[in-house]
Design a protein around this motif. Sequence first.
Motif, PDB file in Angstrom:
ATOM      1  N   TYR A   9       7.088  16.155 -10.164  1.00 22.70           N
ATOM      2  CA  TYR A   9       7.206  14.715 -10.003  1.00 22.70           C
ATOM      3  C   TYR A   9       6.835  14.371  -8.562  1.00 22.70           C
ATOM      4  O   TYR A   9       7.567  14.713  -7.641  1.00 22.70           O
ATOM      5  CB  TYR A   9       8.625  14.230 -10.308  1.00 22.70           C
ATOM      6  CG  TYR A   9       8.990  14.421 -11.754  1.00 22.70           C
ATOM      7  CD1 TYR A   9       8.554  13.516 -12.707  1.00 22.70           C
ATOM      8  CD2 TYR A   9       9.740  15.504 -12.168  1.00 22.70           C
ATOM      9  CE1 TYR A   9       8.869  13.681 -14.040  1.00 22.70           C
ATOM     10  CE2 TYR A   9      10.058  15.680 -13.500  1.00 22.70           C
ATOM     11  CZ  TYR A   9       9.620  14.768 -14.434  1.00 22.70           C
ATOM     12  OH  TYR A   9       9.929  14.929 -15.752  1.00 22.70           O
ATOM     13  N   PRO A  10       5.710  13.739  -8.369  1.00 23.29           N
ATOM     14  CA  PRO A  10       5.328  13.382  -6.993  1.00 23.29           C
ATOM     15  C   PRO A  10       6.289  12.356  -6.409  1.00 23.29           C
ATOM     16  O   PRO A  10       6.984  11.659  -7.142  1.00 23.29           O
ATOM     17  CB  PRO A  10       3.932  12.790  -7.148  1.00 23.29           C
ATOM     18  CG  PRO A  10       3.887  12.288  -8.545  1.00 23.29           C
ATOM     19  CD  PRO A  10       4.781  13.205  -9.348  1.00 23.29           C
ATOM     20  N   ARG A  11       6.281  12.302  -5.106  1.00 21.05           N
ATOM     21  CA  ARG A  11       7.106  11.298  -4.436  1.00 21.05           C
ATOM     22  C   ARG A  11       6.631   9.918  -4.884  1.00 21.05           C
ATOM     23  O   ARG A  11       5.455   9.591  -4.758  1.00 21.05           O
ATOM     24  CB  ARG A  11       6.942  11.453  -2.921  1.00 21.05           C
ATOM     25  CG  ARG A  11       7.933  10.637  -2.148  1.00 21.05           C
ATOM     26  CD  ARG A  11       7.805  10.926  -0.691  1.00 21.05           C
ATOM     27  NE  ARG A  11       6.971   9.883  -0.127  1.00 21.05           N
ATOM     28  CZ  ARG A  11       6.432   9.937   1.063  1.00 21.05           C
ATOM     29  NH1 ARG A  11       6.587  10.986   1.808  1.00 21.05           N
ATOM     30  NH2 ARG A  11       5.713   8.944   1.515  1.00 21.05           N
ATOM     31  N   LEU A  12       7.512   9.164  -5.430  1.00 19.92           N
ATOM     32  CA  LEU A  12       7.121   7.881  -6.006  1.00 19.92           C
ATOM     33  C   LEU A  12       7.017   6.776  -4.966  1.00 19.92           C
ATOM     34  O   LEU A  12       6.234   5.856  -5.131  1.00 19.92           O
ATOM     35  CB  LEU A  12       8.099   7.488  -7.103  1.00 19.92           C
ATOM     36  CG  LEU A  12       8.174   8.467  -8.272  1.00 19.92           C
ATOM     37  CD1 LEU A  12       9.235   8.027  -9.263  1.00 19.92           C
ATOM     38  CD2 LEU A  12       6.830   8.597  -8.952  1.00 19.92           C
ATOM     39  N   ASN A  13       7.809   6.842  -3.921  1.00 16.61           N
ATOM     40  CA  ASN A  13       7.769   5.801  -2.899  1.00 16.61           C
ATOM     41  C   ASN A  13       6.884   6.246  -1.751  1.00 16.61           C
ATOM     42  O   ASN A  13       6.886   7.408  -1.368  1.00 16.61           O
ATOM     43  CB  ASN A  13       9.169   5.497  -2.366  1.00 16.61           C
ATOM     44  CG  ASN A  13      10.033   4.852  -3.419  1.00 16.61           C
ATOM     45  OD1 ASN A  13       9.538   4.190  -4.309  1.00 16.61           O
ATOM     46  ND2 ASN A  13      11.328   5.050  -3.327  1.00 16.61           N
ATOM     47  N   ILE A  14       6.140   5.320  -1.194  1.00 15.33           N
ATOM     48  CA  ILE A  14       5.311   5.594  -0.029  1.00 15.33           C
ATOM     49  C   ILE A  14       5.640   4.531   1.015  1.00 15.33           C
ATOM     50  O   ILE A  14       5.816   3.354   0.687  1.00 15.33           O
ATOM     51  CB  ILE A  14       3.804   5.610  -0.381  1.00 15.33           C
ATOM     52  CG1 ILE A  14       2.968   6.007   0.826  1.00 15.33           C
ATOM     53  CG2 ILE A  14       3.353   4.298  -0.978  1.00 15.33           C
ATOM     54  CD1 ILE A  14       1.523   6.307   0.510  1.00 15.33           C
ATOM     55  N   THR A  15       5.739   4.959   2.243  1.00 17.40           N
ATOM     56  CA  THR A  15       6.079   4.010   3.293  1.00 17.40           C
ATOM     57  C   THR A  15       4.855   3.187   3.678  1.00 17.40           C
ATOM     58  O   THR A  15       3.715   3.572   3.411  1.00 17.40           O
ATOM     59  CB  THR A  15       6.624   4.724   4.543  1.00 17.40           C
ATOM     60  OG1 THR A  15       5.600   5.573   5.070  1.00 17.40           O
ATOM     61  CG2 THR A  15       7.871   5.516   4.228  1.00 17.40           C
ATOM     62  N   ARG A  16       5.122   2.097   4.341  1.00 18.22           N
ATOM     63  CA  ARG A  16       4.033   1.211   4.784  1.00 18.22           C
ATOM     64  C   ARG A  16       3.129   1.924   5.788  1.00 18.22           C
ATOM     65  O   ARG A  16       1.924   1.746   5.778  1.00 18.22           O
ATOM     66  CB  ARG A  16       4.630  -0.061   5.375  1.00 18.22           C
ATOM     67  CG  ARG A  16       5.349  -0.911   4.337  1.00 18.22           C
ATOM     68  CD  ARG A  16       6.192  -2.016   4.952  1.00 18.22           C
ATOM     69  NE  ARG A  16       5.495  -2.841   5.898  1.00 18.22           N
ATOM     70  CZ  ARG A  16       4.682  -3.855   5.598  1.00 18.22           C
ATOM     71  NH1 ARG A  16       4.493  -4.172   4.337  1.00 18.22           N
ATOM     72  NH2 ARG A  16       4.103  -4.558   6.525  1.00 18.22           N
ATOM     73  N   VAL A  17       3.710   2.749   6.665  1.00 17.10           N
ATOM     74  CA  VAL A  17       2.916   3.467   7.659  1.00 17.10           C
ATOM     75  C   VAL A  17       2.046   4.533   6.982  1.00 17.10           C
ATOM     76  O   VAL A  17       0.892   4.721   7.372  1.00 17.10           O
ATOM     77  CB  VAL A  17       3.801   4.063   8.778  1.00 17.10           C
ATOM     78  CG1 VAL A  17       4.647   5.209   8.298  1.00 17.10           C
ATOM     79  CG2 VAL A  17       2.965   4.483   9.973  1.00 17.10           C
ATOM     80  N   ASP A  18       2.563   5.211   5.963  1.00 13.42           N
ATOM     81  CA  ASP A  18       1.763   6.214   5.250  1.00 13.42           C
ATOM     82  C   ASP A  18       0.599   5.570   4.508  1.00 13.42           C
ATOM     83  O   ASP A  18      -0.519   6.083   4.506  1.00 13.42           O
ATOM     84  CB  ASP A  18       2.630   6.996   4.265  1.00 13.42           C
ATOM     85  CG  ASP A  18       3.599   7.941   4.951  1.00 13.42           C
ATOM     86  OD1 ASP A  18       3.350   8.329   6.110  1.00 13.42           O
ATOM     87  OD2 ASP A  18       4.616   8.294   4.322  1.00 13.42           O
ATOM     88  N   PHE A  19       0.857   4.438   3.871  1.00  9.13           N
ATOM     89  CA  PHE A  19      -0.213   3.752   3.149  1.00  9.13           C
ATOM     90  C   PHE A  19      -1.267   3.228   4.121  1.00  9.13           C
ATOM     91  O   PHE A  19      -2.455   3.252   3.834  1.00  9.13           O
ATOM     92  CB  PHE A  19       0.352   2.613   2.298  1.00  9.13           C
ATOM     93  CG  PHE A  19      -0.567   2.213   1.180  1.00  9.13           C
ATOM     94  CD1 PHE A  19      -0.506   2.844  -0.044  1.00  9.13           C
ATOM     95  CD2 PHE A  19      -1.510   1.205   1.356  1.00  9.13           C
ATOM     96  CE1 PHE A  19      -1.359   2.488  -1.076  1.00  9.13           C
ATOM     97  CE2 PHE A  19      -2.365   0.838   0.335  1.00  9.13           C
ATOM     98  CZ  PHE A  19      -2.292   1.482  -0.890  1.00  9.13           C
ATOM     99  N   CYS A  20      -0.823   2.802   5.266  1.00  3.55           N
ATOM    100  CA  CYS A  20      -1.733   2.321   6.302  1.00  3.55           C
ATOM    101  C   CYS A  20      -2.649   3.460   6.761  1.00  3.55           C
ATOM    102  O   CYS A  20      -3.844   3.273   6.970  1.00  3.55           O
ATOM    103  CB  CYS A  20      -0.909   1.799   7.474  1.00  3.55           C
ATOM    104  SG  CYS A  20      -1.676   0.449   8.323  1.00  3.55           S
ATOM    105  N   ARG A  21      -2.069   4.626   6.929  1.00  3.15           N
ATOM    106  CA  ARG A  21      -2.841   5.802   7.324  1.00  3.15           C
ATOM    107  C   ARG A  21      -3.934   6.089   6.297  1.00  3.15           C
ATOM    108  O   ARG A  21      -5.077   6.395   6.648  1.00  3.15           O
ATOM    109  CB  ARG A  21      -1.901   6.997   7.476  1.00  3.15           C
ATOM    110  CG  ARG A  21      -2.518   8.198   8.109  1.00  3.15           C
ATOM    111  CD  ARG A  21      -1.498   9.319   8.364  1.00  3.15           C
ATOM    112  NE  ARG A  21      -0.471   8.880   9.304  1.00  3.15           N
ATOM    113  CZ  ARG A  21       0.825   8.823   9.016  1.00  3.15           C
ATOM    114  NH1 ARG A  21       1.270   9.171   7.830  1.00  3.15           N
ATOM    115  NH2 ARG A  21       1.691   8.430   9.932  1.00  3.15           N
ATOM    116  N   LEU A  22      -3.601   5.978   5.013  1.00  3.28           N
ATOM    117  CA  LEU A  22      -4.590   6.191   3.952  1.00  3.28           C
ATOM    118  C   LEU A  22      -5.692   5.140   3.992  1.00  3.28           C
ATOM    119  O   LEU A  22      -6.871   5.449   3.805  1.00  3.28           O
ATOM    120  CB  LEU A  22      -3.904   6.179   2.589  1.00  3.28           C
ATOM    121  CG  LEU A  22      -2.933   7.316   2.306  1.00  3.28           C
ATOM    122  CD1 LEU A  22      -2.191   7.066   1.001  1.00  3.28           C
ATOM    123  CD2 LEU A  22      -3.659   8.639   2.266  1.00  3.28           C
ATOM    124  N   ALA A  23      -5.333   3.896   4.233  1.00  2.00           N
ATOM    125  CA  ALA A  23      -6.321   2.816   4.290  1.00  2.00           C
ATOM    126  C   ALA A  23      -7.288   3.027   5.459  1.00  2.00           C
ATOM    127  O   ALA A  23      -8.494   2.805   5.328  1.00  2.00           O
ATOM    128  CB  ALA A  23      -5.629   1.466   4.410  1.00  2.00           C
TER     129      ALA A  23
END
Length: 91
Positions: free
Chosen positions: A6-20
């Motif tokens: 089960y992958p981590r379901l929640n992602i932080t705003r900073v992690d998503f920003c890093r991906l973007a």
Amino acid sequence: MLSFYYPRLNITRVDFCRLAVKLYQKVQPNASAAPAAAFSDCENESVCLAAALGIVTGYDDGTFRPYQSITRQEAALIPHHTPAASRCAPL
């Protein structure tokens, strides 16, 4: 016996920003922007670069709330605000 991952379901705003920002840099490898401290509660380089590129804007009170989980609505808006991603061919 079956085991499930089960992958981590929640992602932080900073992690998503890093991906973007990584997506932007893959699509536009020669583009650059000067990151500047844009938020009172976050000095993360990816967040500052995303703010300089117009990908994220933060909250009205001048904060970014980097370790708060990103909502689906916020996650859907980031690719829309990513200039390079919006010029990519549809999947």
